[in-house]
Design a protein around this motif. Structure first.
Motif, short mmCIF file in Angstrom:
data_model
loop_
_atom_site.label_atom_id
_atom_site.label_comp_id
_atom_site.label_asym_id
_atom_site.label_seq_id
_atom_site.Cartn_x
_atom_site.Cartn_y
_atom_site.Cartn_z
N PHE A 213 -5.95 17.32 -2.77
CA PHE A 213 -4.57 17.60 -3.17
C PHE A 213 -3.82 18.29 -2.04
O PHE A 213 -2.64 18.05 -1.82
CB PHE A 213 -4.55 18.48 -4.44
N ARG A 214 -4.52 19.14 -1.32
CA ARG A 214 -3.87 19.95 -0.30
C ARG A 214 -3.50 19.10 0.92
O ARG A 214 -2.45 19.22 1.48
CB ARG A 214 -4.86 21.07 0.10
N PHE A 215 -4.44 18.23 1.33
CA PHE A 215 -4.23 17.53 2.60
C PHE A 215 -3.88 16.06 2.47
O PHE A 215 -3.14 15.53 3.26
CB PHE A 215 -5.46 17.69 3.49
N VAL A 216 -4.45 15.40 1.46
CA VAL A 216 -4.16 13.96 1.35
C VAL A 216 -2.86 13.74 0.60
O VAL A 216 -2.05 12.90 0.96
CB VAL A 216 -5.33 13.23 0.64
N GLU A 217 -2.63 14.54 -0.43
CA GLU A 217 -1.48 14.28 -1.27
C GLU A 217 -0.16 14.48 -0.52
O GLU A 217 0.86 13.91 -0.88
CB GLU A 217 -1.52 15.16 -2.52
N ARG A 218 -0.20 15.26 0.57
CA ARG A 218 1.01 15.47 1.37
C ARG A 218 1.59 14.17 1.90
O ARG A 218 2.78 14.07 2.16
CB ARG A 218 0.68 16.34 2.58
N ARG A 219 0.69 13.20 2.11
CA ARG A 219 1.14 11.94 2.68
C ARG A 219 1.62 10.98 1.59
O ARG A 219 2.04 9.87 1.89
CB ARG A 219 -0.01 11.26 3.44
N VAL A 220 1.46 11.40 0.33
CA VAL A 220 1.84 10.52 -0.77
C VAL A 220 3.27 10.81 -1.19
O VAL A 220 3.64 11.98 -1.34
CB VAL A 220 0.89 10.73 -1.96
N MET B 272 -18.25 22.57 -5.87
CA MET B 272 -18.08 21.60 -4.80
C MET B 272 -17.07 20.52 -5.20
O MET B 272 -16.21 20.14 -4.39
CB MET B 272 -19.44 20.97 -4.50
N VAL B 273 -17.16 20.03 -6.42
CA VAL B 273 -16.22 19.00 -6.88
C VAL B 273 -14.81 19.59 -6.93
O VAL B 273 -13.84 18.94 -6.51
CB VAL B 273 -16.66 18.44 -8.25
N CYS B 274 -14.70 20.84 -7.40
CA CYS B 274 -13.39 21.51 -7.41
C CYS B 274 -12.84 21.59 -5.99
O CYS B 274 -11.67 21.29 -5.74
CB CYS B 274 -13.50 22.93 -7.98
N ALA B 275 -13.71 22.00 -5.05
CA ALA B 275 -13.25 22.18 -3.67
C ALA B 275 -12.81 20.84 -3.07
O ALA B 275 -11.76 20.76 -2.42
CB ALA B 275 -14.38 22.77 -2.82
N LEU B 276 -13.59 19.79 -3.33
CA LEU B 276 -13.23 18.47 -2.81
C LEU B 276 -11.87 18.02 -3.37
O LEU B 276 -11.01 17.52 -2.64
CB LEU B 276 -14.30 17.44 -3.19
N LEU C 183 0.81 -1.22 0.00
CA LEU C 183 0.00 0.00 0.00
C LEU C 183 0.84 1.27 0.00
O LEU C 183 0.60 2.17 -0.80
CB LEU C 183 -0.98 0.00 1.18
N PRO C 184 1.87 1.37 0.88
CA PRO C 184 2.68 2.59 0.83
C PRO C 184 3.35 2.78 -0.53
O PRO C 184 3.49 3.91 -1.00
CB PRO C 184 3.73 2.35 1.92
N LEU C 185 3.70 1.65 -1.16
CA LEU C 185 4.39 1.79 -2.44
C LEU C 185 3.45 2.19 -3.58
O LEU C 185 3.88 2.77 -4.57
CB LEU C 185 5.11 0.48 -2.80
N ILE C 186 2.18 1.83 -3.45
CA ILE C 186 1.25 2.24 -4.52
C ILE C 186 0.42 3.46 -4.10
O ILE C 186 -0.63 3.75 -4.68
CB ILE C 186 0.32 1.09 -4.97
N ALA C 187 0.88 4.18 -3.08
CA ALA C 187 0.13 5.35 -2.60
C ALA C 187 -0.25 6.34 -3.70
O ALA C 187 -1.37 6.85 -3.71
CB ALA C 187 0.90 6.05 -1.49
N PRO C 188 0.64 6.64 -4.65
CA PRO C 188 0.23 7.58 -5.70
C PRO C 188 -0.98 7.08 -6.49
O PRO C 188 -1.90 7.85 -6.79
CB PRO C 188 1.46 7.68 -6.60
N THR C 189 -1.00 5.77 -6.80
CA THR C 189 -2.14 5.19 -7.51
C THR C 189 -3.39 5.32 -6.66
O THR C 189 -4.47 5.69 -7.14
CB THR C 189 -1.89 3.69 -7.78
N PHE C 190 -3.24 5.02 -5.38
CA PHE C 190 -4.34 5.06 -4.44
C PHE C 190 -4.95 6.46 -4.42
O PHE C 190 -6.16 6.64 -4.51
CB PHE C 190 -3.81 4.69 -3.06
N PHE C 191 -4.08 7.45 -4.34
CA PHE C 191 -4.54 8.84 -4.28
C PHE C 191 -5.26 9.23 -5.57
O PHE C 191 -6.35 9.80 -5.55
CB PHE C 191 -3.36 9.77 -4.03
N PHE C 192 -4.66 8.86 -6.69
CA PHE C 192 -5.27 9.15 -7.99
C PHE C 192 -6.69 8.56 -8.06
O PHE C 192 -7.63 9.22 -8.47
CB PHE C 192 -4.38 8.56 -9.10
N LEU C 193 -6.81 7.31 -7.59
CA LEU C 193 -8.12 6.65 -7.67
C LEU C 193 -9.16 7.29 -6.75
O LEU C 193 -10.34 7.36 -7.10
CB LEU C 193 -7.98 5.15 -7.35
N ILE C 194 -8.72 7.76 -5.59
CA ILE C 194 -9.68 8.46 -4.70
C ILE C 194 -10.27 9.66 -5.43
O ILE C 194 -11.48 9.86 -5.48
CB ILE C 194 -9.00 8.93 -3.40
N VAL C 195 -9.39 10.46 -6.04
CA VAL C 195 -9.85 11.66 -6.74
C VAL C 195 -10.81 11.29 -7.85
O VAL C 195 -11.91 11.85 -7.98
CB VAL C 195 -8.65 12.47 -7.30
#
Lengths: 448, 295
Positions: free
Chosen positions: B285-292, B276-280, B208-220
């Motif tokens: 990007f602002r808060f979750v992506e920091r951990r990626v 709303m979608v823009c804000a989400l 999971l840590p290694l595929i974090a970028p994929t994970f983040f992309f899929l959440i968005v």
């Protein structure tokens, strides 16, 4: 890459248009565009009607396109009109009448018939059909076409098992029948759904109750909904009680079977629906299902009034050429001829819309032929009394949204989220907001 | 960054080459969006004609409506639950195929199919399967009468559309997760296994840590998709009901605009949805992506 492909496609399209223009001129038939909303088997009947017209003469050609549903036909016509690509003739359902009357985009039917020497006899239409599409002064703005009304479908076999051989004429009698049906082991005595047309609009009309002030909206856009008073709260409260007692059951596409399917397979003994489904029930009924139709019941102590017409009418649009109008006039004359008005009920469950056609069909024994017997019930119901302000129709802005508010509130009431009275009060309050918004949007325009 | 930038010597050629694409983007995005912006501040009669400038009235109407906030709440619930479900199942299936369980070649091939099914078709299939009277799931009601009825129970209806949406998104997530998992060097996973880490442990601490970028992309992608693409499923399965339990924002826009022909109200709502979608997405990007950590 994409750009190049687009240029190619554009060139191909230009060539194709060129060719079809050439073809048309070679045929020398005056064409006009006609859009219809009906789909499925009824859509095929619409296409057939065009084909019959095109084969009946050599001068004109109707180019008919199905739009995939009544609401799509309305949406597409509006979008096309704004882009000046609209058809000459379009089939619009009852609920779209107000938008079209206020649009300034239509050619009113009486004027059109005069300008193009049409043979229409306006007085031959059943008044209940004609007035729905007429202005408050009675002038028709569109041509009545496929028309129906609501009837009660009842299972004769199931009724015989409870020792009855006629349908209930009153709601009180119907309640007794449903109770007996349940006692006799019928799991679903009556099927209902959340459609406002037969369960609310028709109910109000035959009980001579207003849905809105200002003659159900005919007299002005400042009408206000009033169906939370009078008989409807009492009726829907009964309905909710019957639902809780298991005398009626909700049947929708979401539960797996619609009203018509649940009736036709014999699982529900009674339902109420459009006469247009008479043919569908006939062709899909389970083996040995004995069934019939009757007029919708009325409450004891109320005089029965005429029911409302449903279905659609044909609107002529502004801004087309004289040739196209002549072709459209020929088509409209053709479909309004007695032979064609009689043809429609033979291939669908729709009713003949003129006195002459109905009389002729009675004389030739159409209504005693197996499969068609009983369909005259819809006409009896539609013509029961001369239409009055409560029974000639409903003319409310954005009526589709009002219907969906009422549907949502009926769902809330039937599932016990709020009382029936509360639900109707909320539907009226929200419906009135919709009407005020519509009035403001149409500021400066008057209903004709 | 600037060292990698490609520069064109012939600026005019470059402009000429991107012009068709810009034209398409303008025609199919900026123009309609601009039109919607204008309509949102006017009252637009269906057939056109004289519009009235009404300022913020449409937005005030939208925000003052308690049922609008109901639809926002339902949309959030729908988006987060179907995203969680679709990503969870997608990851599970991808890890099965990655571990080369029996028949994985066949599964790798067929798991992607649902994504190719159009939303209304998905809706129709789910409506049939989950119909309380007639569907395959009606057996539940034989054992527990009245347990499952999405036509009358708002919770069941929400479950139904979440399942339908998740089902069609699982396929997409599966492909990305599988690609992510297979890009992890085998030796790392094998080393973990030799040190005694089980499949779950390896997934949590290693893969999971290694595929974090994929994970983040899929959440968005999943959240955005749930907000804007859910219309077809809702329209066919529940029609927004019962009693507005599945009246998602995008479905409300459709019913107000296209069924009710109130273009101005629908335009105001679609602007709110867009923001709303823009804000989400911004928040993610602002808060979750920091951990990626991109490698």
């Amino acid at each position: 890459m994409l750009g190049k492909r687009m240029i190619g496609a554009a060139a191909a399209a230009a060539i194709a248009i060129g060719f079809s223009a050439f073809e048309a001129s070679a045929q020398q038939r005056q064409r006009f565009d006609y859009w219809y909303g009906l789909t499925g088997q009824l859509g095929e009947v619409m296409a057939d009607h065009c084909k019959r017209f095109n084969e009946s003469q050599t001068q004109y050609e109707a180019v008919c396109t199905g739009q995939g549903g009544y609401d799509r036909a309305e949406q597409n016509t509006i979008a096309a009109y704004r882009a000046r690509q609209h058809p000459t003739l379009v089939q619009i359902y009852d609920a779209g009448t107000v938008n079209f009357m206020l649009s300034g985009a239509t050619y009113n039917a009486v004027q059109f018939a005069r300008d193009f020497n049409m043979k229409i006899d306006w007085n031959d239409y059943f008044p209940g059909v004609a007035l729905y599409y007429a202005t408050s002064r009675g002038e028709m703005w569109s041509f009545p076409y496929n028309s129906s009304s609501a009837v009660m479908y009842w299972n004769r076999g199931a009724y015989q098992r409870i020792g009855r051989n006629e349908a209930a004429g009153t709601w009180e009698q119907l309640e007794n029948d449903l109770r007996s049906l349940k006692a006799s082991g019928h799991a679903c005595p009556m099927a209902i759904d959340f459609d406002t047309w037969q369960w609310v609009e028709q109910f109000l009309a035959i009980h001579n109750q207003s849905i809105a002030t200002r003659a159900n909206g005919y007299q002005g856009l400042d009408a206000e909904l009033v169906f939370n008073r009078g008989l409807l709260p009492r009726h829907l409260t009964n309905m909710k009680r019957w639902l809780d007692e298991g005398l009626v059951r909700i049947q929708t596409a979401q539960t797996g079977k619609t009203l018509v399917q649940a009736f036709a397979d014999g699982s529900c003994a009674v339902t109420m629906s459009s006469i247009a489904n008479h043919g569908v029930v006939g062709s899909t009924a389970a083996d040995r299902l004995q069934w019939s139709v009757a007029m919708l019941p009325v409450y004891e102590g109320f005089q029965r009034h005429n029911s409302l017409v449903g279905g659609a009418s044909l609107w002529v649009m502004q801004g087309k050429s004289r040739g196209e109008y002549q072709a459209a006039a020929a088509f409209l004359d053709y479909v309004a001829s007695r032979a064609e008005v009689e043809w429609m009920p033979t291939v669908t469950g729709y009713i003949p819309i003129t006195n002459a056609a109905f009389r002729h069909m009675q004389e030739t024994g159409f209504y005693s032929r197996p499969g068609f017997a009983g369909r005259e019930t819809a006409i009896t119901s539609l013509t029961f009394t001369p239409p009055n302000e409560n029974t000639r129709g409903i003319r409310l802005g954005n009526f589709t949204s009002i219907r969906s508010e009422l549907t949502s509130e009926m769902q809330a009431a039937y599932t016990g989220q709020k009382s029936v009275q509360q639900a109707l009060d909320d539907a009226v309050a929200r419906g009135n907001q919709i009407l005020r918004r519509f009035e403001q949007t149409m500021r400066g325009r008057q209903l004709p | 960054m600037s060292g990698k930038r490609v520069t064109f010597k012939n600026l005019w050629l470059a402009i000429l080459l991107i012009l068709p694409q810009l034209f398409l983007v303008f025609t199919f995005f900026y123009w309609p969006a601009g039109e919607a912006l204008y309509w949102a501040f006017t009252l637009e009669p269906p057939f056109g004609g004289e519009q009235q400038w009404v300022g913020w009235q449409n937005f005030e109407t939208v925000f003052a409506d308690p049922l609008y906030w109901n639809s926002v709440k339902r949309s959030l619930l729908f988006a987060f639950s179907s995203t969680a479900l679709a990503m969870g199942i997608g990851l599970l299936l991808a890890s099965f195929v990655d571990r080369q369980l029996a028949g994985y070649k066949v599964y790798r091939f067929i798991y992607f199919w649902p994504y190719a099914v159009a939303a209304p078709a998905v809706g129709l299939a789910f409506r049939f399967i989950f119909a309380p009277d007639a569907g395959f799931v009606s057996a539940i009601n034989v054992w527990f009468p009245g347990l499952w009825n999405p036509a009358l129970d708002g919770f069941d209806a929400m479950v139904l559309i979440v399942l339908a949406n998740a089902w069609s998104m699982v396929a997409y997530n599966f492909i990305f997760f599988l690609a992510g998992l297979q890009s992890i060097p085998r030796s790392l996973v094998e080393a973990g296994a030799m040190d005694g880490a089980g499949a779950v442990r390896r997934m949590r601490d290693l893969q999971l840590p290694l595929i974090a970028p994929t994970f983040f992309f899929l959440i968005v992608i999943n959240i955005t998709d749930s907000f804007v693409n859910s219309f077809g499923i809702v329209d066919i399965t529940t029609g927004g009901g019962p009693a507005r339990a599945t009246d998602l924002m995008v479905f409300k826009i459709y019913s107000d605009g296209f069924k009710g022909k109130d273009y101005s109200l629908a335009a105001a709502q679609s602007l709110v949805l867009m923001l709303m979608v823009c804000a989400l997405t911004f928040i993610q990007f602002r808060f979750v992506e920091r951990r990626v950590h991109y490698s």
